[in-house]
Design a protein around this motif. Structure first.
Motif, PDB file in Angstrom:
ATOM      1  N   PHE A 129       0.829  -1.199   0.000  1.00  0.00           N
ATOM      2  CA  PHE A 129       0.000   0.000   0.000  1.00  0.00           C
ATOM      3  C   PHE A 129       0.864   1.250   0.000  1.00  0.00           C
ATOM      4  O   PHE A 129       0.628   2.184  -0.767  1.00  0.00           O
ATOM      5  CB  PHE A 129      -0.918   0.015   1.228  1.00  0.00           C
ATOM      6  N   PHE A 130       1.890   1.260   0.852  1.00  0.00           N
ATOM      7  CA  PHE A 130       2.739   2.445   0.956  1.00  0.00           C
ATOM      8  C   PHE A 130       3.464   2.728  -0.359  1.00  0.00           C
ATOM      9  O   PHE A 130       3.562   3.870  -0.790  1.00  0.00           O
ATOM     10  CB  PHE A 130       3.741   2.287   2.098  1.00  0.00           C
ATOM     11  N   ILE A 131       3.953   1.649  -0.994  1.00  0.00           N
ATOM     12  CA  ILE A 131       4.659   1.852  -2.258  1.00  0.00           C
ATOM     13  C   ILE A 131       3.702   2.365  -3.326  1.00  0.00           C
ATOM     14  O   ILE A 131       3.985   3.340  -4.013  1.00  0.00           O
ATOM     15  CB  ILE A 131       5.313   0.527  -2.719  1.00  0.00           C
ATOM     16  N   ARG A 132       2.537   1.741  -3.431  1.00  0.00           N
ATOM     17  CA  ARG A 132       1.612   2.065  -4.508  1.00  0.00           C
ATOM     18  C   ARG A 132       0.953   3.431  -4.293  1.00  0.00           C
ATOM     19  O   ARG A 132       0.809   4.223  -5.211  1.00  0.00           O
ATOM     20  CB  ARG A 132       0.533   0.981  -4.567  1.00  0.00           C
ATOM     21  N   ARG A 133       0.562   3.718  -3.054  1.00  0.00           N
ATOM     22  CA  ARG A 133      -0.222   4.917  -2.811  1.00  0.00           C
ATOM     23  C   ARG A 133       0.635   6.150  -2.536  1.00  0.00           C
ATOM     24  O   ARG A 133       0.248   7.263  -2.845  1.00  0.00           O
ATOM     25  CB  ARG A 133      -1.187   4.663  -1.640  1.00  0.00           C
ATOM     26  N   ILE A 134       1.802   5.965  -1.920  1.00  0.00           N
ATOM     27  CA  ILE A 134       2.575   7.148  -1.542  1.00  0.00           C
ATOM     28  C   ILE A 134       3.933   7.235  -2.241  1.00  0.00           C
ATOM     29  O   ILE A 134       4.259   8.249  -2.846  1.00  0.00           O
ATOM     30  CB  ILE A 134       2.761   7.205  -0.004  1.00  0.00           C
ATOM     31  N   MET A 135       4.707   6.149  -2.190  1.00  0.00           N
ATOM     32  CA  MET A 135       6.082   6.266  -2.690  1.00  0.00           C
ATOM     33  C   MET A 135       6.138   6.500  -4.192  1.00  0.00           C
ATOM     34  O   MET A 135       6.768   7.449  -4.645  1.00  0.00           O
ATOM     35  CB  MET A 135       6.873   5.019  -2.321  1.00  0.00           C
ATOM     36  N   LEU A 136       5.485   5.641  -4.979  1.00  0.00           N
ATOM     37  CA  LEU A 136       5.576   5.792  -6.440  1.00  0.00           C
ATOM     38  C   LEU A 136       5.000   7.118  -6.924  1.00  0.00           C
ATOM     39  O   LEU A 136       5.647   7.811  -7.713  1.00  0.00           O
ATOM     40  CB  LEU A 136       4.931   4.595  -7.141  1.00  0.00           C
ATOM     41  N   PRO A 137       3.791   7.521  -6.462  1.00  0.00           N
ATOM     42  CA  PRO A 137       3.308   8.844  -6.886  1.00  0.00           C
ATOM     43  C   PRO A 137       4.281   9.956  -6.511  1.00  0.00           C
ATOM     44  O   PRO A 137       4.480  10.902  -7.276  1.00  0.00           O
ATOM     45  CB  PRO A 137       1.985   8.998  -6.127  1.00  0.00           C
ATOM     46  N   LYS A 138       4.913   9.822  -5.337  1.00  0.00           N
ATOM     47  CA  LYS A 138       5.824  10.866  -4.879  1.00  0.00           C
ATOM     48  C   LYS A 138       7.073  10.913  -5.761  1.00  0.00           C
ATOM     49  O   LYS A 138       7.554  11.992  -6.112  1.00  0.00           O
ATOM     50  CB  LYS A 138       6.213  10.590  -3.426  1.00  0.00           C
ATOM     51  N   VAL A 139       7.589   9.718  -6.115  1.00  0.00           N
ATOM     52  CA  VAL A 139       8.746   9.662  -7.002  1.00  0.00           C
ATOM     53  C   VAL A 139       8.405  10.345  -8.320  1.00  0.00           C
ATOM     54  O   VAL A 139       9.137  11.207  -8.817  1.00  0.00           O
ATOM     55  CB  VAL A 139       9.174   8.199  -7.245  1.00  0.00           C
ATOM     56  N   LEU A 140       7.239   9.995  -8.856  1.00  0.00           N
ATOM     57  CA  LEU A 140       6.812  10.538 -10.145  1.00  0.00           C
ATOM     58  C   LEU A 140       6.664  12.064 -10.082  1.00  0.00           C
ATOM     59  O   LEU A 140       7.206  12.802 -10.911  1.00  0.00           O
ATOM     60  CB  LEU A 140       5.472   9.900 -10.531  1.00  0.00           C
ATOM     61  N   TYR A 141       5.978  12.525  -9.054  1.00  0.00           N
ATOM     62  CA  TYR A 141       5.700  13.950  -8.930  1.00  0.00           C
ATOM     63  C   TYR A 141       7.005  14.725  -8.695  1.00  0.00           C
ATOM     64  O   TYR A 141       7.228  15.801  -9.267  1.00  0.00           O
ATOM     65  CB  TYR A 141       4.723  14.182  -7.776  1.00  0.00           C
ATOM     66  N   THR A 142       7.878  14.145  -7.875  1.00  0.00           N
ATOM     67  CA  THR A 142       9.154  14.817  -7.593  1.00  0.00           C
ATOM     68  C   THR A 142       9.999  14.915  -8.863  1.00  0.00           C
ATOM     69  O   THR A 142      10.614  15.944  -9.136  1.00  0.00           O
ATOM     70  CB  THR A 142       9.933  14.068  -6.498  1.00  0.00           C
ATOM     71  N   VAL A 143      10.022  13.838  -9.664  1.00  0.00           N
ATOM     72  CA  VAL A 143      10.833  13.859 -10.877  1.00  0.00           C
ATOM     73  C   VAL A 143      10.273  14.864 -11.884  1.00  0.00           C
ATOM     74  O   VAL A 143      11.031  15.652 -12.465  1.00  0.00           O
ATOM     75  CB  VAL A 143      10.921  12.440 -11.487  1.00  0.00           C
TER      76      VAL A 143
END
Lengths: 173, 290
Positions: A129-143
């Motif tokens: 859940f943490f990877i799918r909901r928070i980490m990956l979107p955050k990586v994408l948005y940050t990049v």
């Protein structure tokens, strides 16, 4: 001294934007990580030492404004800045692709560390859940946001810091 | 500074990294063990950027309002017409209720009813900064110890519980809201007087719910019952509305019930909050004192 001054200004501007402006552009509770961008850029452009110090100060700023246990963010960001410093040899002016890769990886590592020490430790086991909901979107948005921010940081580095260093060297000779 | 005078660090920053790591670990240890040691430094740094945050926040709200103006005018007109109708409707209802209220006051005087709802003294504050990491639900307000704020004061908005103050500086305070993953509130369900615990859970982020646990198995709690802060809570004042319970089911161990709670507060659009200036005093027995 001049370099430290410029980076200090970057960090103050970063923390202000992060806490007071980015809440307006957050998507699903997630906003780009500006202080991480500054840390990664400093390490990649100026080497291990600069990356380490920038990460330390950025992390302390996050710690101070967060109201939790002090020192954790400082430790994480310091290592991220230091490790990015190893790639200084690959620095190419005006290139954004490679630094974005670094930024993405750094963000993911940073998030995993936060998950391990803030959530897993309290029994939140659902890492998917943490990877799918928070980490990956955050990586994408940050990049995505990082492309613009890095371009600005790169311009600051080349036009202010590099020229200043060159001037100093000329004076020595 | 470090570039100019020390060639040593420049050649091998490894030792500096080790030193700084050690210092950071010490910092983590000390701030975990004795929370207040670094408070003054923390307050000083945070207090320094608060006025700037405040300024930007005002600017941000301005810009936001400016763009909001371009929102569909037709939609607003339609909404306006609907609202006018509702106003008329409500006005007639108010007249009816006023008559009822008059009766109620009379009866209350006759019965000498004690106040059912305690009114707490409050101070208004603006939200000036918010955590954007996605992991926490904390925010900063523009009032601090100078305006009489203190740690553990309860924060409310829209007549519902928002959270609790966890850190106070001279001109700012940090509030942890009840939807934060670390939040933990002792509560009671109004109709059945069952005790329960309301806790934030990041995994329910997208559903808009938070968790209610530790409800007695024999409880007759039903969906949409109101949940209030409990008198048992050590930090939260009693009788503040938290939200409405739903989705009640038996816990997997079969020893208690759990459910979801919809908070009354709209945490997405929180701009102003009210801070209750009374702090709950936990009863200290003689044994505790020792």
């Amino acid at each position: 001294m001049f370099t430290a001054f410029i980076i200090a200004i970057e960090i103050i501007a970063g923390i202000l934007l992060q806490t007071a402006v980015f809440p307006y552009i957050e998507i699903g509770g997630i906003a780009p990580d500006l202080l991480l961008m500054i840390t990664v850029a400093a390490g990649y452009q100026m080497g291990r030492s600069a990356g380490m110090w920038t990460g330390l100060v950025c992390g302390l700023m996050l710690d101070f404004t967060n109201g939790g246990v002090l020192g954790a963010y400082a430790l994480f960001l310091m290592f991220i800045g230091y490790l990015n410093g190893y790639l200084k040899a690959y620095y190419v002016p005006n290139d954004t692709l490679f630094p974005m890769l670094l930024l993405g990886v750094s963000e993911f590592v940073f998030d995993i560390l936060i998950y391990l020490f803030e959530f897993l430790i309290r029994g939140r086991l659902n890492i998917i859940f943490f990877i799918r909901r928070i980490m990956l979107p955050k990586v994408l948005y940050t990049v995505v946001a990082g492309i613009v921010v890095y371009m600005i940081l790169d311009i600051i580095y080349r036009h202010l810091i590099l020229t200043h260093q060159k001037k100093l060297e000329e004076q020595k000779q | 500074m470090r570039r100019g005078n020390s060639q040593k660090y420049e050649s091998d920053p490894k030792y500096m990294l080790m030193l700084c790591s050690f210092l950071c670990i010490c910092l983590i240890f000390f701030s975990y063990k004795f929370g207040n040691v670094f408070r003054p430094i923390q307050s000083a740094v945070h207090g320094l950027i608060t006025p700037m945050q405040k300024g930007i926040s005002v600017l941000g709200t301005g810009v936001n309002d400016f763009f909001a103006r371009f929102d569909d005018v037709e939609k607003l007109q339609k909404e306006n017409a609907e609202l006018q109708e509702t106003v008329l409707d409500l006005k007639s209802q108010i007249d009816l209720l006023k008559a009822d209220l008059y009766d109620y006051d009379r009866y209350k005087q006759l019965l000498e009813l004690a106040e059912t709802y305690v009114e707490y003294p409050t101070v208004g504050a603006n939200v000036i900064a918010k955590d954007t990491s996605g992991y926490y639900a904390t925010f900063t307000i523009d009032k601090g110890s100078r305006q009489g704020m203190a740690v553990d004061m309860n924060v409310i908005a829209d007549n519902g519980l928002v959270g609790i103050i966890t850190e106070v500086g001279k001109n700012y305070s940090v509030v942890r809201s009840i939807i934060d993953d670390k939040s933990y509130v002792s509560a009671s369900i109004q109709k059945t007087s069952d005790n329960c615990v309301v806790s934030g859970n990041l995994e329910l982020l997208d559903t808009g719910f938070i968790e209610v646990r530790d409800i007695s198995v024999n409880s007759e709690v039903k969906n949409n019952h109101k949940v209030y802060t409990s008198v048992l809570s050590t930090k939260y004042l009693p009788n503040i509305l938290i939200g409405y319970i739903s989705n009640i089911q038996l816990e997997s161990d079969g020893l208690s019930k759990k459910g979801y709670l919809t908070p009354v507060v709209d945490f997405e659009h929180l701009n102003t909050v009210l801070v209750i200036t009374t702090i709950k005093e936990s009863p200290v027995t003689e044994e505790d004192g020792e």
